[in-house]
Write an enzyme that holds these catalytic residues in place. Structure first.
Site, PDB file in Angstrom:
ATOM      1  N   HIS A 188       0.828  -1.207   0.000  1.00 25.49           N
ATOM      2  CA  HIS A 188       0.000   0.000   0.000  1.00 25.49           C
ATOM      3  C   HIS A 188       0.860   1.254   0.000  1.00 25.49           C
ATOM      4  O   HIS A 188       0.560   2.235  -0.664  1.00 25.49           O
ATOM      5  CB  HIS A 188      -0.889   0.029   1.247  1.00 25.49           C
ATOM      6  CG  HIS A 188      -2.221  -0.562   0.996  1.00 25.49           C
ATOM      7  ND1 HIS A 188      -3.039  -0.106  -0.001  1.00 25.49           N
ATOM      8  CD2 HIS A 188      -2.870  -1.569   1.589  1.00 25.49           C
ATOM      9  CE1 HIS A 188      -4.134  -0.812   0.001  1.00 25.49           C
ATOM     10  NE2 HIS A 188      -4.061  -1.716   0.957  1.00 25.49           N
ATOM     11  N   ARG A 293      -5.344  -2.560 -19.011  1.00 21.50           N
ATOM     12  CA  ARG A 293      -5.227  -3.800 -18.221  1.00 21.50           C
ATOM     13  C   ARG A 293      -6.599  -4.112 -17.622  1.00 21.50           C
ATOM     14  O   ARG A 293      -6.904  -3.673 -16.503  1.00 21.50           O
ATOM     15  CB  ARG A 293      -4.198  -3.617 -17.105  1.00 21.50           C
ATOM     16  CG  ARG A 293      -2.736  -3.597 -17.556  1.00 21.50           C
ATOM     17  CD  ARG A 293      -1.820  -3.538 -16.336  1.00 21.50           C
ATOM     18  NE  ARG A 293      -0.462  -3.889 -16.636  1.00 21.50           N
ATOM     19  CZ  ARG A 293       0.524  -3.008 -16.843  1.00 21.50           C
ATOM     20  NH1 ARG A 293       0.284  -1.733 -16.784  1.00 21.50           N
ATOM     21  NH2 ARG A 293       1.753  -3.423 -17.095  1.00 21.50           N
ATOM     22  N   GLU A 428       4.897 -11.757 -25.005  1.00 16.53           N
ATOM     23  CA  GLU A 428       5.507 -11.720 -23.675  1.00 16.53           C
ATOM     24  C   GLU A 428       5.987 -13.100 -23.234  1.00 16.53           C
ATOM     25  O   GLU A 428       6.485 -13.268 -22.126  1.00 16.53           O
ATOM     26  CB  GLU A 428       4.560 -11.113 -22.652  1.00 16.53           C
ATOM     27  CG  GLU A 428       3.179 -11.725 -22.622  1.00 16.53           C
ATOM     28  CD  GLU A 428       2.228 -11.023 -21.655  1.00 16.53           C
ATOM     29  OE1 GLU A 428       2.674 -10.209 -20.838  1.00 16.53           O
ATOM     30  OE2 GLU A 428       1.030 -11.318 -21.721  1.00 16.53           O
ATOM     31  N   ASP A 452       7.003  -9.209 -18.689  1.00 12.43           N
ATOM     32  CA  ASP A 452       6.967 -10.669 -18.628  1.00 12.43           C
ATOM     33  C   ASP A 452       7.985 -11.296 -19.571  1.00 12.43           C
ATOM     34  O   ASP A 452       8.612 -12.289 -19.224  1.00 12.43           O
ATOM     35  CB  ASP A 452       5.559 -11.182 -18.991  1.00 12.43           C
ATOM     36  CG  ASP A 452       4.652 -11.146 -17.787  1.00 12.43           C
ATOM     37  OD1 ASP A 452       5.091 -11.573 -16.708  1.00 12.43           O
ATOM     38  OD2 ASP A 452       3.514 -10.677 -17.919  1.00 12.43           O
ATOM     39  N   CYS A 499       4.462  -2.147 -24.589  1.00 13.74           N
ATOM     40  CA  CYS A 499       3.608  -1.636 -23.509  1.00 13.74           C
ATOM     41  C   CYS A 499       4.135  -2.040 -22.135  1.00 13.74           C
ATOM     42  O   CYS A 499       3.493  -1.774 -21.135  1.00 13.74           O
ATOM     43  CB  CYS A 499       2.165  -2.078 -23.700  1.00 13.74           C
ATOM     44  SG  CYS A 499       1.960  -3.856 -23.604  1.00 13.74           S
TER      45      CYS A 499
HETATM   46  C1  PEP Z   1       4.149  -6.914 -19.572  1.00 14.19           C
HETATM   47  O1  PEP Z   1       4.243  -8.080 -19.216  1.00 14.19           O
HETATM   48  O2  PEP Z   1       5.122  -6.263 -20.021  1.00 14.19           O
HETATM   49  C2  PEP Z   1       2.871  -6.215 -19.489  1.00 14.19           C
HETATM   50  C3  PEP Z   1       2.696  -5.030 -20.021  1.00 14.19           C
HETATM   51  O3  PEP Z   1       1.877  -6.816 -18.820  1.00 14.19           O
HETATM   52  P1  PEP Z   1       1.775  -6.923 -17.215  1.00 14.19           P
HETATM   53  O4  PEP Z   1       2.841  -6.052 -16.614  1.00 14.19           O
HETATM   54  O5  PEP Z   1       0.404  -6.475 -16.876  1.00 14.19           O
HETATM   55  O6  PEP Z   1       2.002  -8.376 -16.979  1.00 14.19           O
HETATM   56 MG    MG Z   2       2.472  -9.277 -18.918  1.00 14.45          MG
END
Ligand code: PEP
Ligand code: MG
Length: 571
Positions: A188, A293, A428, A452, A499
């Site tokens: 938090h 997301r 990813e 990821d 992203c």
């Molecule tokens: C990522 O994996 O780079 C991504 C944008 O998704 P998340 O961070 O939500 O897993």
């Molecule tokens: Mg991801």
């Protein structure tokens, strides 16, 4: 003295330590005699009623600040938990514990269970339970909780840990930075620090003993370090760094509103990553939403959002974006993200388990509902949909089949939707990265999830600080993989965006542009920094840089090449 921790929000501050010692209540373990249990249970019930009233008042008071109000809404849920109630009741009636002892024991038992959870997000909710326990014990003992409502100017709060209610009630205008001994990147304290852009160093073990109340302290949230008793050259060095860091923040604010463009006039699309329709921060400064997301919409609800609920949220976002593209990522639950109202499979390695698309394949109704809502909303703007955790052509085709079926259903029902809607793939999983050339033939676009992709490529948990050195997003291996994906999609004439967090890291911007990237999607606070960085490089310079990085042997060399280029470009 230097204390290390995890830096949050970035930035450098020099302020005065304000040591926060929250109230510690020592509960006397008194047994109540037979016949007194009813009276003790009544005290528990009354304390609960008072806590309920306090939390209702706080939620109401903070209505205009949903981030904070949410904390107290979560506390209300813990307060009403039937299992905890039953345990309190058992301690009173069966063990003859007095009210304070029963509340303490029941809450401690639950705190101990959830803090052991392997899922960090669940484990960190132990702080909320602790908070509710303290509230009840204060009511029962008549003691007053210490708070952060009135602080001296330029305070750097130093605490063992901050309870969610401490941060929500904090005297924001006088807080320069936060240091805590406990708490991680998803705690938090981290969420609040980020949303208010307060530099913070969390997990700074030894800070309570190492820092004296009122002394000068440097907080370097860029590096995740705290320096106590700074003097001489070091203090001077940090004063200069602070001037630079403040200047960077100012520049970023100015640049956020400009169009993205390299020094030789090549347009760079600046995208925004969002997780809700409630906050429109950054909309005015972006060309597109590169990542919605959607799992946060599910996590924010106390039930699986219905088709109509989702439709209305997606429609709101599309309307607020006024014709600019919005990339909706289908549900990415699993891994570190869970739903409180839905039991997910227990797995030893949730990041390698039934996550995202895999879960949607197993729960076709959830997937279908989301796709229906998204397609219906597409009639109100420029929506595109992408699938997370695609690991093969089979995954891609199976996901696409779901979309085809939903389209056929809507056609049959005569419900309008955007017939040109593009379907994309998130890259990813390393297996998808390697076959990016194949995927580019069938997918309309790609978005690279560097967070990821890096963890799977380097086999290093993205949330685990102890393996941070192995999570190498600047390694030549990772750079080459990124180059392969970008080239594959560009050659096929398909758009490709990044992203993951790397898109918002201005040190990586010229490298990504040199690999051929023209679309960067990030959090609102990074937009200005990335636009400013890219304005200093021409595309041929970026390409030369990328080539050097691909040919480097180590991550350290790549960082050195980029640092050198940055010095030259900014000179
Ligand atoms: C990522 O994996 O780079 C991504 C944008 O998704 P998340 O961070 O939500 O897993
Ligand atoms: Mg991801």
């Amino acid at each position: 003295m230097e204390i290390k921790g995890i830096g949050i929000s970035g930035g450098i501050t020099i302020g005065k330590a304000y040591k926060f010692q929250p109230l510690e209540i020592t509960v006397e373990h008194i047994c109540c005699s037979d016949g007194c249990q009813q009276e003790q249970q009544k005290r528990c019930d009354l304390a609960k009623q008072t806590a309920r009233e306090q939390l209702n008042a706080l939620t109401e008071e903070l209505k205009s600040q949903p981030d904070k109000a949410k904390i107290f809404a979560a506390h209300q849920e813990f307060l009403e938990d039937e299992e905890i109630d039953e345990m309190v009741h058992d301690f009173v009636y069966e063990e003859h514990y007095c009210a304070e002892w029963a509340v303490e024991s029941a809450y401690d038992r639950f705190i101990s269970i959830i803090s052991k959870s392997k899922n960090k997000l669940i484990a960190e909710r132990a702080a909320d339970l602790q908070d509710v326990k303290l509230r009840l014990l204060c009511i029962l003992t008549g003691k007053k909780k210490a708070d952060l409502k009135h602080l001296p100017e330029n305070s750097v709060i130093v605490a063992k840990d901050l309870l969610p209610s401490d941060t929500a009630e904090m005297d924001r205008k006088n807080v320069l930075a936060i240091i805590t001994e406990e708490g991680g990147a998803t705690s938090h304290s981290a969420i609040i620090a980020k949303s208010y852009r307060i530099p913070a160093v969390l997990g700074a073990v030894g800070a309570m003993d190492g820092v004296e109340d009122g002394e000068s302290v440097i907080v370097d949230a860029d590096k995740g370090i705290v320096i106590t008793k700074p003097e001489g050259v070091l203090l001077q060095e940090y004063r200069e760094k602070k001037i630079l860091s403040d200047r960077e923040t100012q520049i970023a604010e100015i640049w956020a509103g400009k169009p993205g463009c390299t020094a030789d006039g090549v347009h760079i699309s600046a995208g925004l990553n969002i997780g809700s329709h409630k906050n429109t921060d950054g909309y005015e400064n972006c060309d597109y939403i590169g990542l919605l997301r959607t799992e946060f919409i599910y996590m924010d609800s106390d039930h699986l959002p219905t088709e109509d609920e989702q439709f209305s949220i997606y429609k709101t976002i599309l309307e607020n974006m006024k014709g600019r593209p919005v990339t909706l990522r289908t549900l990415d639950i699993g891994g570190d993200k869970t739903l409180k109202y839905k039991e997910l499979p227990k797995e030893a390695n949730p990041f390698l388990g039934r996550r995202a698309l895999r879960l949607c394949f197993d729960e076709p109704e959830i997937f279908r509902t989301q796709l229906r809502a998204a397609y219906r909303a597409s009639a109100y703007g420029r929506l595109q949909i992408m699938f997370p955790m695609v690991g093969s052509m089979d995954d891609w085709r199976r996901a696409k089949d779901f979309a085809d079926k939903v389209r056929a259903e809507l056609d049959q029902e005569g419900i309008p939707y955007d017939k040109q809607l593009k379907l994309g793939v998130m890259i990813e999983v390393p297996a998808a990265a390697i076959i990016a050339d194949m995927l580019s033939l069938e997918a309309d676009f790609a978005s690279i999830g560097t967070n990821d992709l890096c963890q799977y490529l380097c086999a290093a948990d993205r949330l685990e600080a102890s393996v941070n050195e192995y999570y190498q997003s600047y390694s030549p291996a990772f750079v080459r993989v990124l180059g392969h994906i970008i080239k594959s999609f560009t050659n096929a004439g398909k758009e490709v965006s990044v992203c993951g967090e790397m898109a918002g890291d201005c040190k990586a911007s010229p490298l990504l542009a040199g690999l051929g990237l023209r679309k960067f999607s990030m959090s609102p606070s990074s937009l200005g920094k990335v636009k400013y960085a890219l304005s200093h490089y021409s595309i041929p310079q970026c390409e030369e840089l990328a080539q050097k990085c691909c040919n480097a042997a180590t991550q350290a060399q790549v960082k050195e090449i980029l640092a050198q280029a940055e010095l030259e470009a900014m000179a």
